[in-house]
Design an enzyme around this catalytic site. Structure first.
Site, PDB file in Angstrom:
ATOM      1  N   ARG A 270      68.776  41.217  75.503  1.00 21.14           N
ATOM      2  CA  ARG A 270      68.311  40.364  76.616  1.00 21.14           C
ATOM      3  C   ARG A 270      69.470  39.546  77.160  1.00 21.14           C
ATOM      4  NH1 ARG A 270      64.439  36.207  74.991  1.00 21.14           N
ATOM      5  NH2 ARG A 270      65.148  35.515  77.021  1.00 21.14           N
TER       6      ARG A 270
ATOM      7  N   LYS B  85      74.445  34.200  81.377  1.00 19.84           N
ATOM      8  CA  LYS B  85      73.021  34.556  81.472  1.00 19.84           C
ATOM      9  C   LYS B  85      72.191  33.428  82.079  1.00 19.84           C
ATOM     10  CE  LYS B  85      69.956  34.053  77.870  1.00 19.84           C
ATOM     11  NZ  LYS B  85      68.656  33.476  78.115  1.00 19.84           N
ATOM     12  N   ASN B  86      72.336  32.220  81.544  1.00 19.77           N
ATOM     13  CA  ASN B  86      71.422  31.167  81.967  1.00 19.77           C
ATOM     14  C   ASN B  86      71.715  30.642  83.372  1.00 19.77           C
ATOM     15  OD1 ASN B  86      69.934  31.528  79.695  1.00 19.77           O
ATOM     16  ND2 ASN B  86      70.783  29.783  78.579  1.00 19.77           N
TER      17      ASN B  86
ATOM     18  N   ARG C 239      61.757  33.535  79.605  1.00 22.03           N
ATOM     19  CA  ARG C 239      61.426  32.164  79.952  1.00 22.03           C
ATOM     20  C   ARG C 239      61.689  31.861  81.433  1.00 22.03           C
ATOM     21  NH1 ARG C 239      58.053  29.159  77.692  1.00 22.03           N
ATOM     22  NH2 ARG C 239      58.337  27.021  78.323  1.00 22.03           N
TER      23      ARG C 239
ATOM     24  N   ASP D  40      72.012  26.774  71.498  1.00 18.82           N
ATOM     25  CA  ASP D  40      72.144  28.234  71.574  1.00 18.82           C
ATOM     26  C   ASP D  40      73.332  28.763  70.764  1.00 18.82           C
ATOM     27  OD1 ASP D  40      69.914  28.204  73.152  1.00 18.82           O
ATOM     28  OD2 ASP D  40      70.988  28.381  75.048  1.00 18.82           O
TER      29      ASP D  40
ATOM     30  N   CYS E 251      62.221  33.426  73.900  1.00 14.66           N
ATOM     31  CA  CYS E 251      62.383  33.323  72.445  1.00 14.66           C
ATOM     32  C   CYS E 251      61.350  32.371  71.859  1.00 14.66           C
ATOM     33  CB  CYS E 251      63.786  32.822  72.110  1.00 14.66           C
ATOM     34  SG  CYS E 251      65.078  33.981  72.559  1.00 14.66           S
TER      35      CYS E 251
ATOM     36  N   ARG F  21      56.783  25.667  73.587  1.00 12.82           N
ATOM     37  CA  ARG F  21      57.735  25.538  74.703  1.00 12.82           C
ATOM     38  C   ARG F  21      56.952  25.153  75.961  1.00 12.82           C
ATOM     39  NH1 ARG F  21      62.364  30.154  74.676  1.00 12.82           N
ATOM     40  NH2 ARG F  21      63.263  28.660  76.141  1.00 12.82           N
ATOM     41  N   PRO F  22      56.652  23.862  76.103  1.00  8.39           N
ATOM     42  CA  PRO F  22      55.818  23.435  77.235  1.00  8.39           C
ATOM     43  C   PRO F  22      56.575  23.490  78.561  1.00  8.39           C
ATOM     44  CG  PRO F  22      56.598  21.522  76.013  1.00  8.39           C
ATOM     45  CD  PRO F  22      57.105  22.729  75.283  1.00  8.39           C
ATOM     46  N   ILE F  23      55.819  23.502  79.681  1.00  8.41           N
ATOM     47  CA  ILE F  23      56.481  23.363  80.993  1.00  8.41           C
ATOM     48  C   ILE F  23      55.885  22.167  81.758  1.00  8.41           C
ATOM     49  CG2 ILE F  23      57.233  25.780  81.214  1.00  8.41           C
ATOM     50  CD1 ILE F  23      54.951  26.154  83.271  1.00  8.41           C
ATOM     51  N   ASP F  24      55.398  21.188  80.979  1.00  9.21           N
ATOM     52  CA  ASP F  24      54.766  20.032  81.613  1.00  9.21           C
ATOM     53  C   ASP F  24      55.721  19.279  82.542  1.00  9.21           C
ATOM     54  OD1 ASP F  24      55.924  19.447  78.941  1.00  9.21           O
ATOM     55  OD2 ASP F  24      55.516  17.376  79.500  1.00  9.21           O
ATOM     56  N   GLN F  25      57.012  19.220  82.206  1.00  7.03           N
ATOM     57  CA  GLN F  25      57.953  18.467  83.052  1.00  7.03           C
ATOM     58  C   GLN F  25      58.222  19.207  84.369  1.00  7.03           C
ATOM     59  OE1 GLN F  25      58.931  15.235  82.220  1.00  7.03           O
ATOM     60  NE2 GLN F  25      57.332  15.686  80.714  1.00  7.03           N
TER      61      GLN F  25
HETATM   62  N1  EPU Z   1      60.487  20.382  77.114  1.00 11.37           N
HETATM   63  C1  EPU Z   1      59.340  19.672  77.313  1.00 11.37           C
HETATM   64  N2  EPU Z   1      58.644  19.859  78.482  1.00 11.37           N
HETATM   65  C2  EPU Z   1      59.077  20.716  79.459  1.00 11.37           C
HETATM   66  C3  EPU Z   1      60.271  21.436  79.240  1.00 11.37           C
HETATM   67  C4  EPU Z   1      60.952  21.254  78.041  1.00 11.37           C
HETATM   68  O1  EPU Z   1      58.919  18.901  76.466  1.00 11.37           O
HETATM   69  O2  EPU Z   1      58.419  20.819  80.489  1.00 11.37           O
HETATM   70  C5  EPU Z   1      61.248  20.202  75.868  1.00 11.37           C
HETATM   71  C6  EPU Z   1      61.284  21.490  75.034  1.00 11.37           C
HETATM   72  O3  EPU Z   1      60.134  21.625  74.223  1.00 11.37           O
HETATM   73  C7  EPU Z   1      62.566  21.307  74.255  1.00 11.37           C
HETATM   74  C8  EPU Z   1      63.475  20.538  75.218  1.00 11.37           C
HETATM   75  O4  EPU Z   1      62.596  19.934  76.184  1.00 11.37           O
HETATM   76  O5  EPU Z   1      62.326  20.544  73.122  1.00 11.37           O
HETATM   77  C9  EPU Z   1      64.518  21.346  75.940  1.00 11.37           C
HETATM   78  O6  EPU Z   1      63.907  22.428  76.632  1.00 11.37           O
HETATM   79  P1  EPU Z   1      64.540  23.042  77.973  1.00 11.37           P
HETATM   80  O7  EPU Z   1      63.510  22.946  79.039  1.00 11.37           O
HETATM   81  O8  EPU Z   1      65.876  22.430  78.216  1.00 11.37           O
HETATM   82  O9  EPU Z   1      64.718  24.561  77.570  1.00 11.37           O
HETATM   83  P2  EPU Z   1      64.514  25.827  78.494  1.00 11.37           P
HETATM   84  O10 EPU Z   1      64.830  25.501  79.907  1.00 11.37           O
HETATM   85  O11 EPU Z   1      63.206  26.471  78.171  1.00 11.37           O
HETATM   86  C10 EPU Z   1      66.992  26.593  78.340  1.00 11.37           C
HETATM   87  C11 EPU Z   1      67.712  27.854  77.950  1.00 11.37           C
HETATM   88  C12 EPU Z   1      67.615  28.038  76.452  1.00 11.37           C
HETATM   89  C13 EPU Z   1      68.193  26.828  75.740  1.00 11.37           C
HETATM   90  C14 EPU Z   1      67.547  25.531  76.253  1.00 11.37           C
HETATM   91  C15 EPU Z   1      68.205  24.275  75.719  1.00 11.37           C
HETATM   92  C16 EPU Z   1      67.490  29.200  79.916  1.00 11.37           C
HETATM   93  C17 EPU Z   1      66.865  30.377  80.566  1.00 11.37           C
HETATM   94  N3  EPU Z   1      67.112  28.966  78.667  1.00 11.37           N
HETATM   95  O12 EPU Z   1      65.650  26.770  77.919  1.00 11.37           O
HETATM   96  O13 EPU Z   1      68.424  29.168  76.171  1.00 11.37           O
HETATM   97  O14 EPU Z   1      67.985  26.912  74.357  1.00 11.37           O
HETATM   98  O15 EPU Z   1      67.615  25.480  77.692  1.00 11.37           O
HETATM   99  O16 EPU Z   1      69.554  24.253  76.060  1.00 11.37           O
HETATM  100  O17 EPU Z   1      68.324  28.531  80.499  1.00 11.37           O
HETATM  101  C18 EPU Z   1      69.090  31.129  75.103  1.00 11.37           C
HETATM  102  O18 EPU Z   1      69.852  31.353  76.060  1.00 11.37           O
HETATM  103  O19 EPU Z   1      69.135  31.779  74.026  1.00 11.37           O
HETATM  104  C19 EPU Z   1      68.086  30.076  75.221  1.00 11.37           C
HETATM  105  C20 EPU Z   1      67.022  30.007  74.446  1.00 11.37           C
END
Ligand code: EPU
Length: 429
Positions: free
Chosen positions: A398, A22-23, A93, A306, A117, A122-126
């Site tokens: 999903r 999926k991811n 997401r 996960d 989820c 769940r920020p996207i600042d990075q």
């Molecule tokens: N974070 C920040 N700023 C950002 C982005 C992330 O502080 O701009 C923090 C988050 O708050 C968190 C950490 O960094 O504490 C990791 O977040 P990440 O960005 O890695 O998560 P994501 O990209 O939103 C993906 C997977 C998730 C999985 C996480 C961690 C996808 C579509 N989703 O989420 O998968 O839990 O990486 O491995 O790839 C799932 O498949 O069930 C799922 C939730």
């Protein structure tokens, strides 16, 4: 009103084939926007998040031809829109990945803030820091939309303050067609990051170092069409490993990359589960009681967050006290409430859950609180005494293909039912 009805008590035995990841799929489909020709994507899982990604591509103007349940051909050349509206973005997401790919192709993107989820903030600042470093301008708009625009993306060095899968993907998507070189430091190393890099390189991009924490991208002018097959899903494989172990079963899990499963295998073996590795399969057998064990989630190659709810079912049944620590998300224990209703003894304090193992779980009406937690509830239902009804199963669908079919083939007693809206007999809901 759709539900899974699971009658517990049996062992899972037999063979199961794992679907595409999926991811990886939800990163590779947005990447097709960058291509200058038709792409054929194979081994796509047939799940709701893939349908949402295809709906977004179609809405942007891409032409999509479904070859079969797991293969599509996408022609991105007719794409003319650069906006992803709220009703599609809120479903998952990974809708945010269209910012990176639209920016890479058109220099502009307007995307509603993504859903997904609920694990707390769940920020996207990075992601946005990365786009800004590449020369884009980020502006918040009305109705939760953000606009990201640039005259020309220019490569740069970006250090991620959090190891983020999403930011790593989004920056890669934007950078492959930027002028000059981009370096992402403290990058995520998950298997789906490597799969995305391989797909981009198959289209003619120059991405090196994926799978390490430094990714180097040299921008190119054009990307070509490609034929690409998505890797097997690490988490679906781990989920069936946990289900086989929890039920005291004997299951051969085919179409996996055993290397991706090492952290899961190691923990199962610590709990007294036998795991045999083959070239592209693992066999999981449990004949002994489950031994207590401590588990801490980490970015790859650590134990995946996960897989945290699925492993929790084993810890609920282990012979003693186990500690489960979540280090990635602030709030990923919402399912514990449901598990307690089934007799599990768990105390949660912030990011730490302490399990006092019990000899059995008992069926109860429960909810899928999110995708992985929902699947953990199915595993709980399979080991519980009695018949468990799981609602809100849209979360599960999903991300998991053919749930009922795959578990039934292993001997599970599981049915998916659609109840009419008035089936609650007028109860307050
Ligand atoms: N974070 C920040 N700023 C950002 C982005 C992330 O502080 O701009 C923090 C988050 O708050 C968190 C950490 O960094 O504490 C990791 O977040 P990440 O960005 O890695 O998560 P994501 O990209 O939103 C993906 C997977 C998730 C999985 C996480 C961690 C996808 C579509 N989703 O989420 O998968 O839990 O990486 O491995 O790839 C799932 O498949 O069930 C799922 C939730």
């Amino acid at each position: 009103m759709d539900r899974y009805i699971v009658s517990g008590g049996g062992r899972l035995t037999g063979e199961v084939g794992i679907s595409g990841a999926k991811n990886a799929a939800v990163a590779i489909l947005p990447a097709v926007v960058l291509s200058g020709d038709i792409c054929r994507i194979e081994n796509l899982p047939n799940i709701a998040d893939v349908s949402t990604s295809l709906d977004i591509l179609s809405m942007l103007g891409a032409q999509i031809r479904r070859i079969n349940q797991n293969t599509v051909e996408i022609d991105p050349r007719p794409i003319c829109s650069t906006m992803v509206p709220h009703d599609l973005a809120r479903r998952m997401r990974a809708s945010s990945y269209f910012i990176g790919s639209l920016l890479g192709r058109f220099g502009t993107a307007r995307v509603s803030m993504p859903g997904g989820c609920n694990f707390g903030v769940r920020p996207i600042d990075q992601h946005l820091k990365g786009f800004t470093a590449l020369g884009a301008c980020v502006s918040p708009m009305e109705q939760g939309m953000i606009e990201v625009t640039t005259d020309r993306l220019v490569g740069n060095s970006i250090y991620l303050d959090a190891v983020s899968v999403g930011a790593t993907v989004n920056i890669m998507l934007a950078a492959v067609k930027a002028r000059g070189a981009t370096v992402i430091e403290n990058a995520a190393k998950e298997p789906h990051i490597v799969d995305l890099a391989n797909f981009l390189n198959t289209m003619g991009a120059d991405v090196r170092g994926a799978g390490t924490d430094v990714i180097k991208i040299r921008g190119v002018e054009q990307l070509t069409g490609a034929v690409y097959s998505i890797i097997p899903d690490q988490i679906e494989a781990g989920t069936f490993m946990a289900a086989a172990a929890a039920t005291g079963g004997d299951v051969l899990i085919r179409n996996v990359i055993p290397k991706h499963l090492e952290s899961i295998t190691a923990k199962l073996m610590e709990m007294g589960v036998e795991v045999e590795e083959y070239d592209d399969a693992v066999r999981v057998v449990r004949a002994e009681p489950i031994r207590h064990c401590n588990v801490k989630t980490m970015p790859h190659p650590g134990f995946p967050t996960d897989m945290q709810p699925q492993i929790a079912i084993l810890l609920s049944l282990a012979d003693g006290t186990s500690i489960l620590t979540e280090t990635v998300w602030d709030n990923r224990f919402r399912y514990v409430e449901e598990l307690r209703r089934m007799g599990a003894q768990v105390q949660v304090d912030g990011k730490v859950a302490v399990f006092q193992g019990v000899s059995r779980l008992t069926a109860a009406p429960i909810k899928a609180t999110d995708l992985r937690a929902g699947m953990a509830m199915i595993i709980a239902g399979l080991v519980a005494r009695g018949t468990t009804e799981i609602e809100d199963i849209f979360h599960i669908e999903r991300g998991y293909e053919d749930v009922e079919k795959k578990f039934s083939a292993l001997g599970a007693n599981i049915r998916r039912v659609t109840l009419p809206d008035n089936a609650l007999g007028g109860q307050a809901v």
